[in-house]
Design an enzyme around this catalytic site. Structure first.
Site, PDB file in Angstrom:
ATOM      1  N   CYS A 206      59.212  41.087  32.071  1.00 14.53           N
ATOM      2  CA  CYS A 206      58.021  41.916  31.883  1.00 14.53           C
ATOM      3  C   CYS A 206      58.240  42.945  30.778  1.00 14.53           C
ATOM      4  O   CYS A 206      57.308  43.332  30.103  1.00 14.53           O
ATOM      5  CB  CYS A 206      57.671  42.613  33.184  1.00 14.53           C
ATOM      6  SG  CYS A 206      59.072  43.454  33.905  1.00 14.53           S
TER       7      CYS A 206
ATOM      8  N   GLU B 281      53.281  46.020  39.620  1.00 10.74           N
ATOM      9  CA  GLU B 281      54.160  45.902  38.447  1.00 10.74           C
ATOM     10  C   GLU B 281      53.699  44.666  37.686  1.00 10.74           C
ATOM     11  O   GLU B 281      53.920  43.542  38.140  1.00 10.74           O
ATOM     12  CB  GLU B 281      55.621  45.735  38.882  1.00 10.74           C
ATOM     13  CG  GLU B 281      56.198  46.925  39.607  1.00 10.74           C
ATOM     14  CD  GLU B 281      56.418  48.126  38.706  1.00 10.74           C
ATOM     15  OE1 GLU B 281      56.268  48.021  37.474  1.00 10.74           O
ATOM     16  OE2 GLU B 281      56.719  49.198  39.240  1.00 10.74           O
TER      17      GLU B 281
ATOM     18  N   GLU C 258      50.329  38.779  26.397  1.00  6.37           N
ATOM     19  CA  GLU C 258      51.688  38.530  26.876  1.00  6.37           C
ATOM     20  C   GLU C 258      51.990  37.031  26.851  1.00  6.37           C
ATOM     21  O   GLU C 258      51.249  36.233  27.417  1.00  6.37           O
ATOM     22  CB  GLU C 258      51.837  39.052  28.311  1.00  6.37           C
ATOM     23  CG  GLU C 258      53.260  38.964  28.797  1.00  6.37           C
ATOM     24  CD  GLU C 258      53.407  39.345  30.271  1.00  6.37           C
ATOM     25  OE1 GLU C 258      52.624  38.860  31.094  1.00  6.37           O
ATOM     26  OE2 GLU C 258      54.329  40.126  30.574  1.00  6.37           O
TER      27      GLU C 258
ATOM     28  N   LYS D 145      56.688  37.700  50.483  1.00  6.60           N
ATOM     29  CA  LYS D 145      56.221  36.381  50.012  1.00  6.60           C
ATOM     30  C   LYS D 145      56.717  36.200  48.584  1.00  6.60           C
ATOM     31  O   LYS D 145      56.154  36.723  47.647  1.00  6.60           O
ATOM     32  CB  LYS D 145      54.691  36.303  50.058  1.00  6.60           C
ATOM     33  CG  LYS D 145      54.206  34.915  50.252  1.00  6.60           C
ATOM     34  CD  LYS D 145      53.630  34.090  49.159  1.00  6.60           C
ATOM     35  CE  LYS D 145      53.331  34.312  47.779  1.00  6.60           C
ATOM     36  NZ  LYS D 145      53.929  33.270  46.904  1.00  6.60           N
TER      37      LYS D 145
HETATM   38  P1  NAD Z   1      51.554  35.505  39.360  1.00  5.79           P
HETATM   39  O1  NAD Z   1      50.595  36.649  39.378  1.00  5.79           O
HETATM   40  O2  NAD Z   1      51.057  34.160  39.049  1.00  5.79           O
HETATM   41  O3  NAD Z   1      52.275  35.391  40.783  1.00  5.79           O
HETATM   42  C1  NAD Z   1      52.978  36.464  41.353  1.00  5.79           C
HETATM   43  C2  NAD Z   1      52.985  36.308  42.859  1.00  5.79           C
HETATM   44  O4  NAD Z   1      51.664  36.478  43.355  1.00  5.79           O
HETATM   45  C3  NAD Z   1      53.447  34.945  43.349  1.00  5.79           C
HETATM   46  O5  NAD Z   1      54.248  35.117  44.497  1.00  5.79           O
HETATM   47  C4  NAD Z   1      52.133  34.253  43.704  1.00  5.79           C
HETATM   48  O6  NAD Z   1      52.281  33.253  44.681  1.00  5.79           O
HETATM   49  C5  NAD Z   1      51.335  35.417  44.233  1.00  5.79           C
HETATM   50  N1  NAD Z   1      49.885  35.260  44.200  1.00  5.79           N
HETATM   51  C6  NAD Z   1      49.129  34.605  43.287  1.00  5.79           C
HETATM   52  N2  NAD Z   1      47.821  34.691  43.612  1.00  5.79           N
HETATM   53  C7  NAD Z   1      47.745  35.432  44.747  1.00  5.79           C
HETATM   54  C8  NAD Z   1      46.669  35.882  45.572  1.00  5.79           C
HETATM   55  N3  NAD Z   1      45.394  35.579  45.318  1.00  5.79           N
HETATM   56  N4  NAD Z   1      46.960  36.650  46.644  1.00  5.79           N
HETATM   57  C9  NAD Z   1      48.229  36.974  46.930  1.00  5.79           C
HETATM   58  N5  NAD Z   1      49.291  36.547  46.204  1.00  5.79           N
HETATM   59  C10 NAD Z   1      49.053  35.799  45.113  1.00  5.79           C
HETATM   60  O7  NAD Z   1      52.737  35.925  38.355  1.00  5.79           O
HETATM   61  P2  NAD Z   1      54.008  35.063  37.907  1.00  5.79           P
HETATM   62  O8  NAD Z   1      53.566  34.003  36.953  1.00  5.79           O
HETATM   63  O9  NAD Z   1      54.781  34.662  39.105  1.00  5.79           O
HETATM   64  O10 NAD Z   1      54.875  36.147  37.140  1.00  5.79           O
HETATM   65  C11 NAD Z   1      54.794  36.416  35.782  1.00  5.79           C
HETATM   66  C12 NAD Z   1      54.142  37.757  35.548  1.00  5.79           C
HETATM   67  O11 NAD Z   1      54.835  38.766  36.260  1.00  5.79           O
HETATM   68  C13 NAD Z   1      54.149  38.203  34.106  1.00  5.79           C
HETATM   69  O12 NAD Z   1      52.878  38.682  33.734  1.00  5.79           O
HETATM   70  C14 NAD Z   1      55.154  39.330  34.084  1.00  5.79           C
HETATM   71  O13 NAD Z   1      54.970  40.269  33.065  1.00  5.79           O
HETATM   72  C15 NAD Z   1      55.006  39.902  35.435  1.00  5.79           C
HETATM   73  N6  NAD Z   1      56.206  40.651  35.825  1.00  5.79           N
HETATM   74  C16 NAD Z   1      56.139  42.010  35.875  1.00  5.79           C
HETATM   75  C17 NAD Z   1      57.263  42.748  36.200  1.00  5.79           C
HETATM   76  C18 NAD Z   1      57.206  44.246  36.277  1.00  5.79           C
HETATM   77  O14 NAD Z   1      58.035  44.820  36.963  1.00  5.79           O
HETATM   78  N7  NAD Z   1      56.294  44.914  35.621  1.00  5.79           N
HETATM   79  C19 NAD Z   1      58.464  42.103  36.477  1.00  5.79           C
HETATM   80  C20 NAD Z   1      58.494  40.714  36.416  1.00  5.79           C
HETATM   81  C21 NAD Z   1      57.343  39.996  36.090  1.00  5.79           C
END
Ligand code: NAD
Length: 496
Positions: free
Chosen positions: A288, A254, A389, A179
């Site tokens: 990230c 992550e 962040e 997803k």
């Molecule tokens: P997000 O948590 O809003 O969304 C991530 C994913 O989770 C999306 O596909 C979203 O649709 C899904 N999601 C949201 N709520 C959910 C739920 N209740 N159940 C299941 N799925 C759900 O994050 P974002 O805004 O897309 O990404 C940014 C964040 O990602 C930043 O905090 C960044 O640091 C982090 N990030 C971490 C890494 C790493 O490897 N550590 C890499 C890239 C980004």
């Protein structure tokens, strides 16, 4: 429906399908600020359908019968197809998430190596015969796949984040429902086309598109799912972890970071300036591992900040499809608002804005939502701008007196994803990594990743590791098999 837009379908059980209720949503080009494609908006029924398909593929049919080396061959075939289509995939990613074409070309060209590396590991998942300390007993271990895995990804590097999960998980023999983020889903569907062409059995990879609450949550809650590989925000990670706990599902999380790039007075300052810039302005700071805090020794602080500002001023903003562009648009409207909010917070906390600090309104920015590369000096580590962040091109410069204080400030964070150390002193280069409470340390370099080297965070930056041999273990479970060679079973009331 706008017929100029590209129409996508989801991939479930080897079929290209609409959402069960026919709902769709549009995906936006962040530079043009216009929709360019329409995707199915999946819900609960689609989540169940995708898990059905992944369960059937895991429990029967061709996939579990494949020898490990044959799984490896399929992954190699997929790698070849990604290499063949790399330019097309890179262009799609840029269109969907606004990342620079130069960055995406490098990233997509590297993706086949992930599949090749884990393809090579597929037939090296070896157990052991244990020299067990029991009479007339033979004992061995083997490592088995977990079952149906769900991969849920963020929008900032859509293909890479998916591949980080799929490559080790498939090599280990699992099946997947992917997803992608609702902001950047097109490339996952393009990848699914290559899975089909490579000849993966139906249901081994399923891709559902839509919103987290609508299709992500039912996937995570499905009792048939064995593991969630998640990349996203800390709050997203908490929801996943809580839901997974109900069924004791495995997780890899992550999450975010507030990484420190530490510059000592003995560093090569030209290199350190480039390292600090790459840490925060590359990918518009939407990474990230962003080195969003730069800690600078007090003896070089003023000079270093001046050099940083001078370098950052030269950054060329504009169309991410142009190879000359260095800083692209912010990918999503909520992220744009968040970055501007944090700039105001930093100002109100008394941080001194020495560069940027506003939306960018240059002609070359077109309709895109751009933020000027922003540098704050005189930041104290207790300020929110140094603790939370931002996920954008906003750098906090903090001064330190000595090694101990540098380590203390770097570790004074809820996060623990990465750190950079800039020094010409060999002792420091060896000692500092031991003292930093983070999962990744770069010395005299920053923002390098490889399929060979474990990636993941300490503390609130997450759980588990992606990449490297560690990653395939995250998708396996160990079985211990005991065989008695005794003629007679001993006393049943005494443990053997
Ligand atoms: P997000 O948590 O809003 O969304 C991530 C994913 O989770 C999306 O596909 C979203 O649709 C899904 N999601 C949201 N709520 C959910 C739920 N209740 N159940 C299941 N799925 C759900 O994050 P974002 O805004 O897309 O990404 C940014 C964040 O990602 C930043 O905090 C960044 O640091 C982090 N990030 C971490 C890494 C790493 O490897 N550590 C890499 C890239 C980004």
């Amino acid at each position: 429906m706008n017929s100029d837009l590209q129409q996508y379908r989801m991939y479930i059980g080897g079929e290209w399908v609409e959402a069960a209720d026919g709902a769709t949503f549009e995906t936006i080009d962040p530079y043009a600020q216009k929709p360019w494609a329409v995707l199915p908006r999946a819900g609960k029924l689609d989540a169940a359908r995708a898990v059905d398909a992944a369960s059937r593929a895991f429990n029967g049919g061709a996939w579990p019968k494949l020898k490990a080396s044959a799984r490896g061959l399929l992954l190699h075939r997929l790698a070849d197809l990604i290499a063949r289509d790399a330019e097309r995939l890179a262009r799609i990613e840029v269109r969907d998430n606004g990342k620079l074409i130069n960055e995406m070309r490098a990233q997509v060209a590297y993706l086949p190596e992930y599949f090749r590396y884990f393809a090579g590991l597929a037939d090296k998942i070896e157990g052991a015969v244990l020299p067990i300390d029991k009479a007339d007993t033979f004992n061995y271990t083997c490592h088995e796949p977990l079952g149906v895995c769900v991969a849920i990804t963020a929008w900032n590097s859509p293909l890479l984040l998916a591949v980080n999960k799929l490559a080790p998980g498939l090599a280990a023999g699992n099946t997947f429902v992917l997803k992608p983020s609702e902001f950047t889903s097109a490339s996952a569907l393009e990848l699914a086309k290559l899975f089909e062409e490579a000849g993966f059995p139906p249901g081994v990879l399923n891709v559902v598109t839509g919103y987290g609450g609508e299709v992500g949550a039912p996937l995570v809650e499905d009792r048939r799912v064995a593991k969630i590989g998640f990349t996203g925000s800390e709050t997203g990670g908490q929801k996943i972890y809580e839901a997974a706990a109900r069924d004791f599902k495995h997780v890899t999380l992550e999450l975010g970071g507030k990484s420190a790039n530490i510059v000592f007075a003995d560093a090569n300052l030209d290199n350190a300036v480039k390292g600090a810039i790459s840490g925060i302005f590359a990918a518009t700071g939407q990474t990230c591992v962003a080195g969003s805090r730069v800690l600078v020794h007090e003896s070089i602080y003023d000079e270093f900040v001046e050099r940083l500002v001078a370098f950052a001023r030269t950054a060329r903003m504009g169309d991410p499809q142009e190879t000359t562009t260095q800083v692209g648009p912010v990918t999503t409207p909520p992220q744009y608002e968040k970055i501007l909010k944090y700039i105001e917070i930093a100002k109100s906390e008394g941080a001194r804005c020495v560069l940027g600090g506003s939306p960018a309104q240059r002609p070359e920015c077109g309709a895109g939502q751009f933020v000027e590369p922003t540098i704050f000096a005189d930041v104290r580590n207790g300020m929110r701008i140094a603790q939370e962040e931002v996920f954008g091109p906003v750098l906090s410069c903090i001064r330190f007196r000595d090694d101990d204080e540098a380590v203390e400030i770097a570790n004074d964070s809820l996060y623990g994803l990465a750190a950079g150390v800039w020094t010409s002193d060999l002792r420091r280069a060896l000692e500092l990594p031991k003292r930093l409470k983070v999962g990744i340390v770069w010395v005299n370099m920053y923002r390098a990743v490889s399929y060979m080297s474990p990636f993941g965070g300490y503390k609130r930056s997450g759980l588990g590791r992606e990449n490297g041999i560690d990653a395939i273990r995250e998708y396996l479970q160990t079985k211990s098999v005991w065989i008695s060679t005794a003629q007679e079973t001993p006393d049943p009331f005494v443990i053997r």
